[in-house]
Design a protein around this motif. Structure first.
Motif, short mmCIF file in Angstrom:
data_model
loop_
_atom_site.label_atom_id
_atom_site.label_comp_id
_atom_site.label_asym_id
_atom_site.label_seq_id
_atom_site.Cartn_x
_atom_site.Cartn_y
_atom_site.Cartn_z
N HIS A 33 0.83 -1.20 0.00
CA HIS A 33 0.00 0.00 0.00
C HIS A 33 0.87 1.26 0.00
N SER A 35 3.94 1.46 -1.04
CA SER A 35 4.67 1.50 -2.32
C SER A 35 3.81 2.10 -3.42
N LYS A 36 2.52 1.87 -3.36
CA LYS A 36 1.63 2.49 -4.34
C LYS A 36 1.66 4.01 -4.21
N LYS A 37 1.76 4.52 -2.97
CA LYS A 37 1.86 5.95 -2.76
C LYS A 37 3.18 6.49 -3.33
N GLN A 40 2.81 6.79 -7.00
CA GLN A 40 2.01 7.95 -7.38
C GLN A 40 2.86 9.22 -7.36
#
Length: 116
Positions: A33, A35-37, A40
């Motif tokens: 989670h 890493s997704k930020k 982005q």
């Protein structure tokens, strides 16, 4: 008694049993989670660099004269929220986005770009 081969090959129970801990996917899920930020934020930077030649020229000039503060200000002005280490040299720019989960370093995303 003479064994032509090592005895453990004849006794299946001779090898030690390796025990593993029970798996808990919670930390991995939190890391994914976070890493997704990071991705982005990296995407925001890449979008800006791919769309604005004026921004790119200003960034490259600041890097060329070793104005670290201005390089950092420019990168942060894009609107990223992650912690980022910014390094540059005459050939390009390297960004390391990083974050923590429960005060433990968990995730890093490296972006390396060349301008020469």
């Amino acid at each position: 008694m003479y064994y032509p081969y090592h005895p453990r090959y004849y006794y299946p129970g001779y090898w030690p049993i390796r025990l593993y801990e029970d798996v808990n996917p919670d930390f991995l899920q939190q890391s994914a989670h976070q890493s997704k930020k990071l991705m982005q934020d990296a995407s925001k930077v890449l979008d800006k660099l791919s769309e604005s030649k004026d921004f790119d020229a200003e960034l490259m000039h600041a890097a060329q004269v070793s104005d670290q503060d201005k390089v950092e200000r420019l990168i942060h002005s894009i609107g990223i929220t992650s912690e980022v280490d910014i390094n540059y040299n005459p050939d390009g720019l390297r960004l390391e986005f990083k974050t923590k989960v429960a005060e433990i370093d968990c995730c890093k995303l490296h972006v390396a770009l060349r301008w020469r």
